[in-house]
Design a protein around this motif. Structure first.
Motif, PDB file in Angstrom:
ATOM      1  N   LEU A   1      40.807  -8.287 -36.804  1.00  0.00           N
ATOM      2  CA  LEU A   1      39.375  -8.287 -35.855  1.00  0.00           C
ATOM      3  C   LEU A   1      38.072  -8.245 -36.981  1.00  0.00           C
TER       4      LEU A   1
ATOM      5  N   TYR B   1      44.135  -5.535 -37.613  1.00  0.00           N
ATOM      6  CA  TYR B   1      44.080  -5.473 -36.074  1.00  0.00           C
ATOM      7  C   TYR B   1      45.393  -4.652 -35.687  1.00  0.00           C
TER       8      TYR B   1
ATOM      9  N   THR C   1      38.079  -7.141 -25.957  1.00  0.00           N
ATOM     10  CA  THR C   1      38.265  -5.980 -26.815  1.00  0.00           C
ATOM     11  C   THR C   1      38.470  -4.666 -25.906  1.00  0.00           C
TER      12      THR C   1
END
Length: 266
Positions: free
Chosen positions: A3, A104, A254
């Motif tokens: 991310l 992530y 997200t």
């Protein structure tokens, strides 16, 4: 999976050119991965069961715009720093290249059932209609917040989530039906639909020919709270995206922890 977050310097001409063209920004994002060959087209990739590159723009304020990227590989955003960031500041600080990238997978692995998170999703809510019986169906955008929210609610189960509901004492609008007899939920759910953007642009530079229709789409942002019902389905949603137009900045969801005060389970 990674991310990444990159703050765009909106005062630079290169940044304004990227912000004005989802097709150009898509090409810039994909250029962050050396193994992906450049392309002049931002056409969506064929359906895939694996992770893919997703991106989203968050316009928090006029001069505060962030680009988020979820990707299977670690990106190199040096070209974006040079074109739309603060290259001098990045060069002066070797520990800060001008963007932040974090693994992530550790976060995805920590997702568990019956937990509650704040979420943000920019999506392209669409449906298929047929005006006449003998015509093929046509993909059409949802244009009202009521229908856009219904689009998201219809996908809760397959995404492994449940949108949190407000207690009765905090609901200000009653549920009912629209003038076309479609159901609406008032403000039953802890989610808002905002920042609708009607986008229209050429699919590629070579598409500026007479009679060639531009790409048109409607993008909206959902902010709210969700409850995890199936962690595996939610992980798939977070790395594969939700809905259409992923090449143009849609589909990336997200999560963020809820504030410590006032946190509750739906």
């Amino acid at each position: 999976m990674y991310l990444s977050r990159f703050r765009i310097n909106t005062g630079r001409p290169g940044a304004r050119r990227l912000l004005a063209s989802p097709q150009s920004l898509h090409a810039a994002v994909m250029s962050s991965f050396p193994h992906i060959l450049p392309t002049t087209s931002a056409a969506p990739l064929p359906p895939s069961e694996g992770p893919r590159v997703l991106w989203r723009l968050d316009h928090n304020a006029a001069a505060e715009v962030f680009l988020y990227v979820v990707s299977p590989d670690r990106p190199d955003l040096t070209h974006l720093v040079e074109q739309a960031g603060w290259p001098a500041a990045a060069a002066a600080d070797p520990d800060n290249p001008g963007w932040q990238t974090r693994p992530y997978a550790p976060f995805l692995d920590r997702l568990t059932q019956d937990t509650t998170w704040a979420f943000r999703l920019t999506a392209n809510p669409v449906h298929h209609i047929r005006r006449k019986d003998d015509e093929p169906t046509k993909r059409t955008a949802h244009l009202t917040p009521v229908h856009q929210m219904a689009w998201l609610l219809d996908r809760q189960e397959r995404c492994g989530i449940r949108i949190c509901e407000k207690p009765d004492s905090k609901r200000l609008l009653p549920a009912g039906t629209t003038h076309q007899k479609a159901p609406h939920h008032g403000d039953r759910y802890e989610v808002i639909v905002r920042d609708q953007r009607n986008l229209s642009f050429a699919k590629s530079r070579s598409s500026n020919t007479p009679g060639r229709k531009p790409v048109t789409l409607v993008a909206v942002t959902f902010d709210g709270r969700l409850h995890v019902t199936d962690p595996d389905l939610l992980r798939r949603t977070l790395v594969q995206g939700l809905g259409k137009a992923k090449a143009y900045g849609c589909g990336l969801m997200t999560l963020a922890p809820l504030p410590a005060t006032g946190e509750r389970t739906p």
